[in-house]
Motif scaffolding. Structure first.
Motif, PDB file in Angstrom:
ATOM      1  N   ASP A   1      41.045  31.691  61.302  1.00 48.28           N
ATOM      2  CA  ASP A   1      41.676  32.591  62.180  1.00 48.28           C
ATOM      3  C   ASP A   1      42.450  32.413  63.290  1.00 48.28           C
ATOM      4  OD1 ASP A   1      39.894  34.415  60.549  1.00 48.28           O
ATOM      5  OD2 ASP A   1      38.239  34.303  62.157  1.00 48.28           O
ATOM      6  N   GLU A   2      42.311  31.318  63.968  1.00 50.42           N
ATOM      7  CA  GLU A   2      43.557  30.916  65.021  1.00 50.42           C
ATOM      8  C   GLU A   2      44.640  30.631  64.316  1.00 50.42           C
ATOM      9  OE1 GLU A   2      41.092  29.023  68.782  1.00 50.42           O
ATOM     10  OE2 GLU A   2      40.968  27.666  66.801  1.00 50.42           O
ATOM     11  N   MET A   3      44.663  29.819  63.406  1.00 57.00           N
ATOM     12  CA  MET A   3      45.791  29.297  62.475  1.00 57.00           C
ATOM     13  C   MET A   3      46.639  30.650  61.847  1.00 57.00           C
ATOM     14  SD  MET A   3      45.382  26.076  60.429  1.00 57.00           S
ATOM     15  CE  MET A   3      43.440  26.156  59.963  1.00 57.00           C
ATOM     16  N   LEU A   4      45.833  31.697  61.512  1.00 56.94           N
ATOM     17  CA  LEU A   4      46.415  32.979  61.117  1.00 56.94           C
ATOM     18  C   LEU A   4      47.167  33.718  62.310  1.00 56.94           C
ATOM     19  CD1 LEU A   4      43.469  34.061  58.499  1.00 56.94           C
ATOM     20  CD2 LEU A   4      45.964  33.490  57.929  1.00 56.94           C
ATOM     21  N   GLU A   5      46.304  33.993  63.152  1.00 53.95           N
ATOM     22  CA  GLU A   5      46.801  34.575  64.358  1.00 53.95           C
ATOM     23  C   GLU A   5      47.996  34.155  64.928  1.00 53.95           C
ATOM     24  OE1 GLU A   5      45.855  36.334  68.635  1.00 53.95           O
ATOM     25  OE2 GLU A   5      44.052  36.127  67.282  1.00 53.95           O
ATOM     26  N   CYS A   6      48.190  32.707  64.898  1.00 52.98           N
ATOM     27  CA  CYS A   6      49.387  32.037  65.554  1.00 52.98           C
ATOM     28  C   CYS A   6      50.498  32.109  64.626  1.00 52.98           C
ATOM     29  CB  CYS A   6      48.861  30.320  65.943  1.00 52.98           C
ATOM     30  SG  CYS A   6      50.188  29.778  66.809  1.00 52.98           S
ATOM     31  N   LEU A   7      50.335  31.959  63.355  1.00 50.35           N
ATOM     32  CA  LEU A   7      51.367  31.943  62.427  1.00 50.35           C
ATOM     33  C   LEU A   7      52.098  33.229  62.404  1.00 50.35           C
ATOM     34  CD1 LEU A   7      50.555  29.473  59.403  1.00 50.35           C
ATOM     35  CD2 LEU A   7      52.433  29.497  61.338  1.00 50.35           C
ATOM     36  N   LEU A   8      51.095  34.319  62.367  1.00 50.82           N
ATOM     37  CA  LEU A   8      51.581  35.645  62.514  1.00 50.82           C
ATOM     38  C   LEU A   8      52.351  35.922  63.828  1.00 50.82           C
ATOM     39  CD1 LEU A   8      50.941  38.508  61.047  1.00 50.82           C
ATOM     40  CD2 LEU A   8      49.448  38.920  62.583  1.00 50.82           C
ATOM     41  N   ASN A   9      52.212  35.446  64.720  1.00 53.36           N
ATOM     42  CA  ASN A   9      52.738  35.336  66.049  1.00 53.36           C
ATOM     43  C   ASN A   9      54.182  34.820  65.984  1.00 53.36           C
ATOM     44  OD1 ASN A   9      50.851  36.986  67.420  1.00 53.36           O
ATOM     45  ND2 ASN A   9      49.775  35.469  68.235  1.00 53.36           N
ATOM     46  N   VAL A  10      54.168  33.465  65.296  1.00 47.61           N
ATOM     47  CA  VAL A  10      55.359  32.907  65.171  1.00 47.61           C
ATOM     48  C   VAL A  10      56.128  33.522  64.167  1.00 47.61           C
ATOM     49  CG1 VAL A  10      56.209  31.012  64.037  1.00 47.61           C
ATOM     50  CG2 VAL A  10      54.466  30.720  65.653  1.00 47.61           C
ATOM     51  N   PHE A  11      56.022  34.069  63.252  1.00 46.60           N
ATOM     52  CA  PHE A  11      56.783  34.833  62.141  1.00 46.60           C
ATOM     53  C   PHE A  11      57.200  36.140  62.903  1.00 46.60           C
ATOM     54  CE2 PHE A  11      55.427  31.591  59.480  1.00 46.60           C
ATOM     55  CZ  PHE A  11      55.760  31.880  58.070  1.00 46.60           C
ATOM     56  N   ARG A  12      56.365  37.016  63.871  1.00 48.73           N
ATOM     57  CA  ARG A  12      56.773  38.158  64.412  1.00 48.73           C
ATOM     58  C   ARG A  12      57.912  37.934  65.257  1.00 48.73           C
ATOM     59  NH1 ARG A  12      51.880  40.029  66.284  1.00 48.73           N
ATOM     60  NH2 ARG A  12      51.587  40.914  64.246  1.00 48.73           N
ATOM     61  N   ALA A  13      57.687  36.718  66.104  1.00 45.48           N
ATOM     62  CA  ALA A  13      58.910  36.363  67.108  1.00 45.48           C
ATOM     63  C   ALA A  13      60.114  36.032  66.368  1.00 45.48           C
ATOM     64  CB  ALA A  13      58.179  35.168  67.783  1.00 45.48           C
TER      65      ALA A  13
ATOM     66  N   THR B   1      55.787  41.389  59.495  1.00 47.32           N
ATOM     67  CA  THR B   1      54.833  40.613  59.506  1.00 47.32           C
ATOM     68  C   THR B   1      53.616  41.572  58.558  1.00 47.32           C
ATOM     69  OG1 THR B   1      53.948  41.173  61.602  1.00 47.32           O
ATOM     70  CG2 THR B   1      54.695  38.967  61.220  1.00 47.32           C
ATOM     71  N   ASP B   2      54.042  42.769  58.374  1.00 50.74           N
ATOM     72  CA  ASP B   2      53.123  43.707  57.485  1.00 50.74           C
ATOM     73  C   ASP B   2      53.802  43.388  56.154  1.00 50.74           C
ATOM     74  OD1 ASP B   2      51.840  44.969  59.574  1.00 50.74           O
ATOM     75  OD2 ASP B   2      53.404  46.047  60.046  1.00 50.74           O
ATOM     76  N   SER B   3      54.526  42.998  55.712  1.00 48.46           N
ATOM     77  CA  SER B   3      54.998  42.781  54.176  1.00 48.46           C
ATOM     78  C   SER B   3      53.932  41.824  53.517  1.00 48.46           C
ATOM     79  CB  SER B   3      56.405  42.476  54.076  1.00 48.46           C
ATOM     80  OG  SER B   3      56.458  40.852  54.137  1.00 48.46           O
ATOM     81  N   PRO B   4      53.896  42.086  52.411  1.00 47.08           N
ATOM     82  CA  PRO B   4      52.970  41.522  51.374  1.00 47.08           C
ATOM     83  C   PRO B   4      53.402  39.809  51.261  1.00 47.08           C
ATOM     84  CG  PRO B   4      53.292  43.322  50.424  1.00 47.08           C
ATOM     85  CD  PRO B   4      54.273  43.457  51.663  1.00 47.08           C
ATOM     86  N   GLU B   5      54.722  39.907  51.286  1.00 46.36           N
ATOM     87  CA  GLU B   5      55.318  38.527  51.040  1.00 46.36           C
ATOM     88  C   GLU B   5      55.008  37.466  52.298  1.00 46.36           C
ATOM     89  OE1 GLU B   5      57.334  41.163  50.789  1.00 46.36           O
ATOM     90  OE2 GLU B   5      57.320  41.227  48.585  1.00 46.36           O
ATOM     91  N   VAL B   6      55.166  37.963  53.577  1.00 47.06           N
ATOM     92  CA  VAL B   6      55.187  37.434  54.709  1.00 47.06           C
ATOM     93  C   VAL B   6      53.562  37.009  54.784  1.00 47.06           C
ATOM     94  CG1 VAL B   6      55.078  37.284  57.339  1.00 47.06           C
ATOM     95  CG2 VAL B   6      57.196  37.904  55.723  1.00 47.06           C
ATOM     96  N   LYS B   7      52.796  37.779  54.593  1.00 39.80           N
ATOM     97  CA  LYS B   7      51.233  37.711  54.973  1.00 39.80           C
ATOM     98  C   LYS B   7      50.817  36.629  53.802  1.00 39.80           C
ATOM     99  CE  LYS B   7      49.959  42.525  56.292  1.00 39.80           C
ATOM    100  NZ  LYS B   7      48.816  43.552  56.033  1.00 39.80           N
ATOM    101  N   GLU B   8      51.368  36.830  52.510  1.00 41.54           N
ATOM    102  CA  GLU B   8      50.928  35.623  51.548  1.00 41.54           C
ATOM    103  C   GLU B   8      51.434  34.432  51.982  1.00 41.54           C
ATOM    104  OE1 GLU B   8      51.779  34.312  46.941  1.00 41.54           O
ATOM    105  OE2 GLU B   8      52.025  36.609  47.499  1.00 41.54           O
ATOM    106  N   THR B   9      52.555  34.377  52.435  1.00 51.06           N
ATOM    107  CA  THR B   9      53.178  33.056  52.933  1.00 51.06           C
ATOM    108  C   THR B   9      52.328  32.161  53.964  1.00 51.06           C
ATOM    109  OG1 THR B   9      55.420  33.697  52.447  1.00 51.06           O
ATOM    110  CG2 THR B   9      55.137  31.796  53.916  1.00 51.06           C
ATOM    111  N   ILE B  10      51.859  33.160  55.130  1.00 46.90           N
ATOM    112  CA  ILE B  10      51.196  32.762  55.992  1.00 46.90           C
ATOM    113  C   ILE B  10      49.802  32.411  55.411  1.00 46.90           C
ATOM    114  CG2 ILE B  10      49.770  33.645  58.122  1.00 46.90           C
ATOM    115  CD1 ILE B  10      52.105  35.470  58.752  1.00 46.90           C
TER     116      ILE B  10
END
Length: 186
Positions: free
Chosen positions: A122-134, A139-148
């Motif tokens: 969960d920590e990795m998912l949240e952190c990568l989500l923040n990195v990608f958002r930054a 980060t709502d796209s299926p492709e980005v979610k799948e990459t993360i």
């Protein structure tokens, strides 16, 4: 601490960054840091001001807490100039190759949100989500979610030696020794 930088302090800072930054770069960082933070420390709010100053294009909803955790190496809620300088020496563009060990340690500090010495899925998912958002990615796209999701699963598969669903700094460092490309998953 005033704006002047003594020879003794310069030598100390050069030793800290292991010659990864030039004297001029150290002076520039010193001046910039102390102009923004005359008290010699930056807290989380100051860090948000700093991020907006160095990257005005960062989306307003992007969380930067993970970056603050990476700089605040002793987890006391404040970043000193030494912590800031060390982060710059590892993360700033340089002619000296980045030591993967240093990069892994910074990434681990970013991901370990609660400071318990473990990084969970969960920590990795949240952190990568923040990195990608930054980075301005959707980060709502299926492709980005799948990459993360794939990065996190691959990292756990490669580094979670005892299969407890979380990784320690020692586990990730050991996995990186076996496969240096793991650094790219961060």
């Amino acid at each position: 601490m005033g704006q002047g930088l003594s020879r003794q302090k310069m030598a100390e800072f050069e030793g800290l960054v292991n010659k990864k930054l030039s004297k001029q770069e150290i002076k520039t960082y010193y001046k910039f840091f102390h102009e923004m933070f005359p008290g010699g420390e930056m807290d989380a709010e100051g860090f948000r001001r700093y991020i907006r100053a160095v990257d005005p294009d960062i989306p307003p909803d992007a969380s930067t807490d993970h970056l603050f955790r990476a700089m605040d190496r002793n987890r006391d809620g404040h970043v000193t100039f030494k912590e800031y300088l060390l982060f710059q020496a590892i993360g700033a563009p340089s002619l000296t190759p980045i030591d993967p060990h240093d990069l892994i340690e910074i990434a681990f500090l970013m991901y370990d949100q609660d400071g318990d010495g473990y990084v969970t899925k969960d920590e990795m998912l949240e952190c990568l989500l923040n990195v990608f958002r930054a980075r301005g990615l959707d980060t709502d796209s299926p492709e980005v979610k799948e990459t993360i999701q794939m990065r996190v699963e691959n990292l756990l598969k490669l580094a979670d030696q005892n299969h407890d669903g979380r990784i320690t700094l020692a586990e990730i460092q050991e996995a990186t020794k076996k496969d240096p490309s793991i650094v790219n998953l961060f």
